[in-house]
Design a protein around this motif. Structure first.
Motif, PDB file in Angstrom:
ATOM      1  N   LYS A  13       0.829  -1.209   0.000  1.00  0.00           N
ATOM      2  CA  LYS A  13       0.000   0.000   0.000  1.00  0.00           C
ATOM      3  C   LYS A  13       0.860   1.255   0.000  1.00  0.00           C
ATOM      4  N   VAL A  14       1.934   1.245   0.774  1.00  0.00           N
ATOM      5  CA  VAL A  14       2.834   2.405   0.804  1.00  0.00           C
ATOM      6  C   VAL A  14       3.519   2.575  -0.550  1.00  0.00           C
ATOM      7  N   SER A  15       3.939   1.482  -1.159  1.00  0.00           N
ATOM      8  CA  SER A  15       4.540   1.539  -2.491  1.00  0.00           C
ATOM      9  C   SER A  15       3.546   2.097  -3.507  1.00  0.00           C
ATOM     10  N   ASP A  16       2.278   1.669  -3.409  1.00  0.00           N
ATOM     11  CA  ASP A  16       1.240   2.174  -4.314  1.00  0.00           C
ATOM     12  C   ASP A  16       0.991   3.666  -4.099  1.00  0.00           C
ATOM     13  N   MET A  17       1.040   4.108  -2.856  1.00  0.00           N
ATOM     14  CA  MET A  17       0.870   5.534  -2.561  1.00  0.00           C
ATOM     15  C   MET A  17       2.017   6.344  -3.161  1.00  0.00           C
ATOM     16  N   LEU A  18       3.217   5.809  -3.082  1.00  0.00           N
ATOM     17  CA  LEU A  18       4.378   6.473  -3.675  1.00  0.00           C
ATOM     18  C   LEU A  18       4.185   6.608  -5.189  1.00  0.00           C
ATOM     19  N   ARG A  19       3.645   5.566  -5.820  1.00  0.00           N
ATOM     20  CA  ARG A  19       3.400   5.584  -7.268  1.00  0.00           C
ATOM     21  C   ARG A  19       2.429   6.707  -7.633  1.00  0.00           C
ATOM     22  N   VAL A  20       1.405   6.901  -6.826  1.00  0.00           N
ATOM     23  CA  VAL A  20       0.409   7.942  -7.096  1.00  0.00           C
ATOM     24  C   VAL A  20       0.981   9.339  -6.847  1.00  0.00           C
ATOM     25  N   CYS A  21       1.711   9.493  -5.757  1.00  0.00           N
ATOM     26  CA  CYS A  21       2.220  10.824  -5.370  1.00  0.00           C
ATOM     27  C   CYS A  21       3.448  11.262  -6.165  1.00  0.00           C
ATOM     28  N   TYR A  22       4.317  10.324  -6.490  1.00  0.00           N
ATOM     29  CA  TYR A  22       5.578  10.642  -7.182  1.00  0.00           C
ATOM     30  C   TYR A  22       5.823   9.618  -8.290  1.00  0.00           C
ATOM     31  N   PRO A  23       5.016   9.640  -9.341  1.00  0.00           N
ATOM     32  CA  PRO A  23       5.096   8.583 -10.354  1.00  0.00           C
ATOM     33  C   PRO A  23       6.457   8.451 -11.039  1.00  0.00           C
ATOM     34  N   GLU A  24       7.131   9.549 -11.304  1.00  0.00           N
ATOM     35  CA  GLU A  24       8.434   9.451 -11.990  1.00  0.00           C
ATOM     36  C   GLU A  24       9.493   8.829 -11.083  1.00  0.00           C
ATOM     37  N   ARG A  25       9.509   9.232  -9.842  1.00  0.00           N
ATOM     38  CA  ARG A  25      10.476   8.642  -8.904  1.00  0.00           C
ATOM     39  C   ARG A  25      10.142   7.168  -8.657  1.00  0.00           C
ATOM     40  N   TRP A  26       8.841   6.858  -8.582  1.00  0.00           N
ATOM     41  CA  TRP A  26       8.418   5.469  -8.380  1.00  0.00           C
ATOM     42  C   TRP A  26       8.920   4.598  -9.530  1.00  0.00           C
ATOM     43  N   LYS A  27       8.782   5.080 -10.775  1.00  0.00           N
ATOM     44  CA  LYS A  27       9.229   4.301 -11.943  1.00  0.00           C
ATOM     45  C   LYS A  27      10.718   4.001 -11.854  1.00  0.00           C
ATOM     46  N   LYS A  28      11.505   5.019 -11.522  1.00  0.00           N
ATOM     47  CA  LYS A  28      12.956   4.824 -11.410  1.00  0.00           C
ATOM     48  C   LYS A  28      13.294   3.849 -10.288  1.00  0.00           C
ATOM     49  N   GLN A  29      12.639   4.022  -9.151  1.00  0.00           N
ATOM     50  CA  GLN A  29      12.909   3.152  -8.010  1.00  0.00           C
ATOM     51  C   GLN A  29      12.443   1.727  -8.289  1.00  0.00           C
ATOM     52  N   MET A  30      11.319   1.571  -8.982  1.00  0.00           N
ATOM     53  CA  MET A  30      10.818   0.235  -9.319  1.00  0.00           C
ATOM     54  C   MET A  30      11.784  -0.496 -10.251  1.00  0.00           C
ATOM     55  N   ALA A  31      12.362   0.239 -11.203  1.00  0.00           N
ATOM     56  CA  ALA A  31      13.319  -0.384 -12.119  1.00  0.00           C
ATOM     57  C   ALA A  31      14.527  -0.929 -11.360  1.00  0.00           C
ATOM     58  N   VAL A  32      14.995  -0.184 -10.373  1.00  0.00           N
ATOM     59  CA  VAL A  32      16.128  -0.634  -9.559  1.00  0.00           C
ATOM     60  C   VAL A  32      15.705  -1.790  -8.662  1.00  0.00           C
ATOM     61  N   ALA A  33      14.525  -1.672  -8.039  1.00  0.00           N
ATOM     62  CA  ALA A  33      14.040  -2.720  -7.128  1.00  0.00           C
ATOM     63  C   ALA A  33      13.827  -4.039  -7.861  1.00  0.00           C
ATOM     64  N   ALA A  34      13.374  -3.975  -9.101  1.00  0.00           N
ATOM     65  CA  ALA A  34      13.123  -5.188  -9.878  1.00  0.00           C
ATOM     66  C   ALA A  34      14.396  -6.005 -10.082  1.00  0.00           C
ATOM     67  N   GLU A  35      15.539  -5.353 -10.023  1.00  0.00           N
ATOM     68  CA  GLU A  35      16.824  -6.031 -10.194  1.00  0.00           C
ATOM     69  C   GLU A  35      17.452  -6.450  -8.868  1.00  0.00           C
ATOM     70  N   ALA A  36      16.870  -6.017  -7.750  1.00  0.00           N
ATOM     71  CA  ALA A  36      17.449  -6.292  -6.434  1.00  0.00           C
ATOM     72  C   ALA A  36      17.264  -7.750  -6.032  1.00  0.00           C
ATOM     73  N   ASP A  37      18.231  -8.271  -5.309  1.00  0.00           N
ATOM     74  CA  ASP A  37      18.154  -9.643  -4.811  1.00  0.00           C
ATOM     75  C   ASP A  37      17.157  -9.784  -3.666  1.00  0.00           C
ATOM     76  N   ALA A  38      16.908  -8.700  -2.952  1.00  0.00           N
ATOM     77  CA  ALA A  38      16.103  -8.774  -1.735  1.00  0.00           C
ATOM     78  C   ALA A  38      14.853  -7.895  -1.807  1.00  0.00           C
ATOM     79  N   ARG A  39      14.219  -7.859  -2.930  1.00  0.00           N
ATOM     80  CA  ARG A  39      13.023  -7.035  -3.098  1.00  0.00           C
ATOM     81  C   ARG A  39      11.881  -7.560  -2.220  1.00  0.00           C
ATOM     82  N   ILE A  40      11.107  -6.630  -1.647  1.00  0.00           N
ATOM     83  CA  ILE A  40      10.006  -6.995  -0.764  1.00  0.00           C
ATOM     84  C   ILE A  40       8.732  -7.101  -1.594  1.00  0.00           C
ATOM     85  N   GLY A  41       8.294  -8.319  -1.836  1.00  0.00           N
ATOM     86  CA  GLY A  41       7.086  -8.544  -2.625  1.00  0.00           C
ATOM     87  C   GLY A  41       7.169  -7.886  -3.989  1.00  0.00           C
TER      88      GLY A  41
END
Length: 103
Positions: A13-41
């Motif tokens: 839910k917090v990740s989804d809120m970040l996507r709504v409030c800061y969509p450009e930063r969320w996209k960049k952070q999601m791209a990095v998180a998708a490559e992380a070994d320890a991504r949370i869900g």
């Protein structure tokens, strides 16, 4: 591990809120998180810090992803607390259910 995984819906839910409030930063952070070994869900997060009945010391988020956003949420049944920004002489009062994004 069970307790940790039970927190995933809240973190989502917090990740989804970040996507709504800061969509450009969320996209960049999601791209990095998708490559992380320890991504949370399916969130943009790879780490989480839990303070339970503990007044924490100064935490500076050194090493965080610079293009992302810091966030804190208050999930408490025993009252709230304050997030301090000593550099700016600022204290933000937080109550149960509050979410704060900051850079």
């Amino acid at each position: 591990m069970d307790q940790y995984e039970k927190a995933w819906p809240c973190l989502q839910k917090v990740s989804d809120m970040l996507r709504v409030c800061y969509p450009e930063r969320w996209k960049k952070q999601m791209a990095v998180a998708a490559e992380a070994d320890a991504r949370i869900g399916n969130t943009v997060f790879s780490t989480v810090t839990v303070n339970w009945r503990f007044r924490s010391a100064l935490h500076t988020d050194k090493g965080d992803y610079k293009e992302g956003m810091g966030c804190i949420f208050m999930h408490s049944t025993g009252g709230g607390g304050e997030l301090l920004f000593p550099e700016y002489g600022l204290a933000v009062r937080m109550e149960t259910g509050d979410v704060l994004f900051f850079n």
